[in-house]
Motif scaffolding. Structure first.
Motif, PDB file in Angstrom:
ATOM      1  N   PRO A 259      15.664 -17.830  -6.867  1.00 28.70           N
ATOM      2  CA  PRO A 259      14.391 -16.460  -7.834  1.00 28.70           C
ATOM      3  C   PRO A 259      15.543 -15.724  -8.102  1.00 28.70           C
ATOM      4  O   PRO A 259      15.274 -14.497  -8.729  1.00 28.70           O
ATOM      5  CB  PRO A 259      13.340 -16.069  -6.432  1.00 28.70           C
ATOM      6  CG  PRO A 259      13.141 -17.144  -5.795  1.00 28.70           C
ATOM      7  CD  PRO A 259      15.043 -17.615  -5.768  1.00 28.70           C
ATOM      8  N   PHE A 260      16.534 -14.961  -7.766  1.00 30.51           N
ATOM      9  CA  PHE A 260      16.824 -14.067  -7.030  1.00 30.51           C
ATOM     10  C   PHE A 260      18.922 -14.143  -7.475  1.00 30.51           C
ATOM     11  O   PHE A 260      19.381 -12.620  -8.654  1.00 30.51           O
ATOM     12  CB  PHE A 260      17.507 -13.338  -5.837  1.00 30.51           C
ATOM     13  CG  PHE A 260      16.738 -13.227  -5.178  1.00 30.51           C
ATOM     14  CD1 PHE A 260      15.849 -12.872  -5.521  1.00 30.51           C
ATOM     15  CD2 PHE A 260      17.026 -12.165  -3.817  1.00 30.51           C
ATOM     16  CE1 PHE A 260      14.280 -12.305  -4.902  1.00 30.51           C
ATOM     17  CE2 PHE A 260      15.714 -12.403  -3.296  1.00 30.51           C
ATOM     18  CZ  PHE A 260      14.326 -12.103  -3.137  1.00 30.51           C
ATOM     19  N   HIS A 261      19.002 -15.402  -8.576  1.00 23.31           N
ATOM     20  CA  HIS A 261      19.868 -16.004  -9.680  1.00 23.31           C
ATOM     21  C   HIS A 261      19.860 -14.738 -10.516  1.00 23.31           C
ATOM     22  O   HIS A 261      18.828 -14.937 -11.496  1.00 23.31           O
ATOM     23  CB  HIS A 261      20.020 -16.591  -9.848  1.00 23.31           C
ATOM     24  CG  HIS A 261      20.651 -18.146  -8.606  1.00 23.31           C
ATOM     25  ND1 HIS A 261      20.665 -18.918  -9.098  1.00 23.31           N
ATOM     26  CD2 HIS A 261      20.513 -17.695  -7.034  1.00 23.31           C
ATOM     27  CE1 HIS A 261      21.020 -19.639  -7.478  1.00 23.31           C
ATOM     28  NE2 HIS A 261      20.541 -18.814  -6.953  1.00 23.31           N
ATOM     29  N   ALA A 262      20.774 -14.243 -11.379  1.00 28.93           N
ATOM     30  CA  ALA A 262      21.006 -13.493 -12.230  1.00 28.93           C
ATOM     31  C   ALA A 262      20.090 -12.699 -12.494  1.00 28.93           C
ATOM     32  O   ALA A 262      19.868 -11.589 -13.730  1.00 28.93           O
ATOM     33  CB  ALA A 262      21.463 -14.059 -13.751  1.00 28.93           C
ATOM     34  N   GLN A 263      20.132 -11.792 -11.432  1.00 35.58           N
ATOM     35  CA  GLN A 263      18.802 -10.646 -11.074  1.00 35.58           C
ATOM     36  C   GLN A 263      19.745  -9.249 -10.693  1.00 35.58           C
ATOM     37  O   GLN A 263      20.285  -9.999  -9.757  1.00 35.58           O
ATOM     38  CB  GLN A 263      17.516 -10.950  -9.752  1.00 35.58           C
ATOM     39  CG  GLN A 263      16.950 -12.164 -10.459  1.00 35.58           C
ATOM     40  CD  GLN A 263      16.516 -11.405 -11.361  1.00 35.58           C
ATOM     41  OE1 GLN A 263      15.825 -10.885 -12.243  1.00 35.58           O
ATOM     42  NE2 GLN A 263      15.838 -13.119 -12.732  1.00 35.58           N
ATOM     43  N   ALA A 264      19.275  -8.495 -11.437  1.00 34.34           N
ATOM     44  CA  ALA A 264      19.946  -7.037 -11.054  1.00 34.34           C
ATOM     45  C   ALA A 264      19.796  -6.710  -9.308  1.00 34.34           C
ATOM     46  O   ALA A 264      18.188  -6.679  -9.803  1.00 34.34           O
ATOM     47  CB  ALA A 264      20.130  -6.643 -12.291  1.00 34.34           C
ATOM     48  N   GLY A 265      20.467  -6.426  -8.574  1.00 32.63           N
ATOM     49  CA  GLY A 265      20.188  -5.540  -7.281  1.00 32.63           C
ATOM     50  C   GLY A 265      21.040  -6.038  -6.537  1.00 32.63           C
ATOM     51  O   GLY A 265      21.625  -6.694  -6.540  1.00 32.63           O
ATOM     52  N   ASP A 266      20.706  -5.235  -5.437  1.00 33.42           N
ATOM     53  CA  ASP A 266      20.949  -5.281  -4.285  1.00 33.42           C
ATOM     54  C   ASP A 266      19.915  -7.024  -3.593  1.00 33.42           C
ATOM     55  O   ASP A 266      19.088  -7.038  -3.540  1.00 33.42           O
ATOM     56  CB  ASP A 266      21.269  -4.639  -3.190  1.00 33.42           C
ATOM     57  CG  ASP A 266      22.398  -3.682  -3.805  1.00 33.42           C
ATOM     58  OD1 ASP A 266      22.779  -3.873  -4.830  1.00 33.42           O
ATOM     59  OD2 ASP A 266      22.809  -2.633  -2.890  1.00 33.42           O
ATOM     60  N   VAL A 267      20.904  -7.597  -3.026  1.00 34.07           N
ATOM     61  CA  VAL A 267      20.439  -8.367  -1.944  1.00 34.07           C
ATOM     62  C   VAL A 267      20.792  -8.710  -0.796  1.00 34.07           C
ATOM     63  O   VAL A 267      21.832  -8.520  -0.062  1.00 34.07           O
ATOM     64  CB  VAL A 267      20.772 -10.304  -2.675  1.00 34.07           C
ATOM     65  CG1 VAL A 267      20.306 -10.763  -1.583  1.00 34.07           C
ATOM     66  CG2 VAL A 267      20.325 -10.442  -4.255  1.00 34.07           C
TER      67      VAL A 267
END
Length: 365
Positions: A259-267
């Motif tokens: 779900p967080f692939h290619a999503q801007a932001g910190d993980v």
């Protein structure tokens, strides 16, 4: 620097005069180190594979994909379901066994079979003084030095450079199924996952993807999977009607935090007691979250440059920044250790890496 043998590796470490950055495939590293790069990809090859004994021994630089293909041909697998972090971290390259061990990389199946360190039965490595050290063995009955074997898993290359690793294996199950509970709140989902994991129906995956559903995985013989899935539906009826989806294909997306692939932001990767997870998420102000390990692992997507640890304050657990897009995001990837733990860590590093040259700057090293 790219040693081709363990002897080469020992010689390089003895001769270096400054810090070195240990790199396998470069697919799952976090934080920042300083120094000359030492690549372990030359330390590759399967030294021993005995399907009948469920045992594998291979060089630390051996590609994970090569090993998984070899095991699949015999209907076997690494038990702990290695995550592929390339999509999440925006990396290329090939993951290596040494990198898997160094990160203690473990996927959804950890709730049943344990982490990478629980399947690791032997290691060979070179410490910061250039000394070759062997611990554990090549069979499950040989547990000489077992605690040191476990210590190397998750040490991120700060105690030594792995040259060879040994694993116990498991057969690939005949069948699998996924139960899906839709529409649960985070708190309800954690309760449902706890009920499933505490049941006698051998659930080996429990995840909550807000907006998508709560997912529970069962694997084994075909008839057993069908029976346990039906029983688990009844067991969880208080949480609503669970759909049974044949197969386990969707778990790769959960394992790899898709779900967080290619999503801007910190993980951030937050380890916490499952019952504390919903309240902790409510304090995060995260843009999105994904629960794994029955709620014991929270993946959180936050605004670039945010400091989730400051946002959360003190809590029973720890938060690791695995990806950062903002200024200074690659500093402080790992949480500061409590004083007692920090003293133990410093003592171990002083023993295994007296010059402080291995992955210097990582984890406070």
């Amino acid at each position: 620097m790219r040693p081709a043998t363990e002897a080469d590796l020992a010689g390089i470490i003895r001769d270096v005069t400054g810090p070195v950055v240990v790199r396998g495939g470069g697919t799952r590293s976090v934080g920042a180190c300083r120094g000359e790069v030492l690549e372990t990809s030359g330390l590759s090859g399967v030294a021993l594979y005995e399907p009948g004994a469920l045992t594998l021994v291979a060089g630390a630089g051996t590609r994970l994909a090569e090993v998984e293909a070899l095991l699949a041909a015999e209907g076997q697998r690494l038990p702990f379901e290695v995550p592929d972090m390339r999509g999440l971290l925006g990396r290329t390259g090939e993951s290596t066994l040494g990198g898997v061990v160094a990160a203690n990389a473990s996927g959804p199946r950890r709730v049943q079979v344990g982490a990478c360190r629980d399947s690791l039965i032997g290691v060979r490595f070179v410490d910061g003084a250039g000394t070759v050290i062997k611990n554990g063995g090549r069979v499950m009955k040989n547990v000489t030095g077992y605690d040191l074997v476990k210590l190397m898993a998750g040490s991120w290359g700060t105690l030594g450079v792995l040259s060879e690793v040994s694993f116990k294996l498991l057969p690939v199950p005949e069948a699998g199924a996924t139960l899906i509970l839709p529409g649960l709140s985070d708190a309800q989902a954690v309760q449902a996952m706890a009920a499933a994991l505490g049941s006698p129906f051998e659930v080996n995956g429990a995840a909550h993807w807000p907006g998508q559903g709560t997912f529970l995985r069962i694997e084994g013989f075909t008839a057993s999977v069908a029976y346990r899935a039906a029983q688990l539906q009844r067991h969880l009826s208080a949480f609503g009607a669970a759909e049974v989806e044949p197969g386990t294909a969707r778990w790769a997306a959960i394992r790899d935090v898709e779900p967080f692939h290619a999503q801007a932001g910190d993980v951030w990767r937050v380890a916490v007691k499952p019952s504390d997870a919903p309240a902790l998420v409510a304090r995060m102000g995260a843009e999105a979250v994904l629960y794994d390990w029955g709620g014991g692992l929270i993946w959180a997507l936050t605004a670039p440059g945010s400091d989730l640890r400051a946002q959360l304050g003190e809590f029973a657990g720890h938060a690791t920044r695995v990806r950062g897009d903002g200024p200074g995001a690659y500093r402080g990837a790992f949480a500061t250790e409590p004083p007692g733990v920090a003293a133990l860590t410093q003592g171990l590093r002083a023993k295994f890496d007296p010059r402080g040259i291995l992955n210097s700057g990582l984890m406070g090293a």
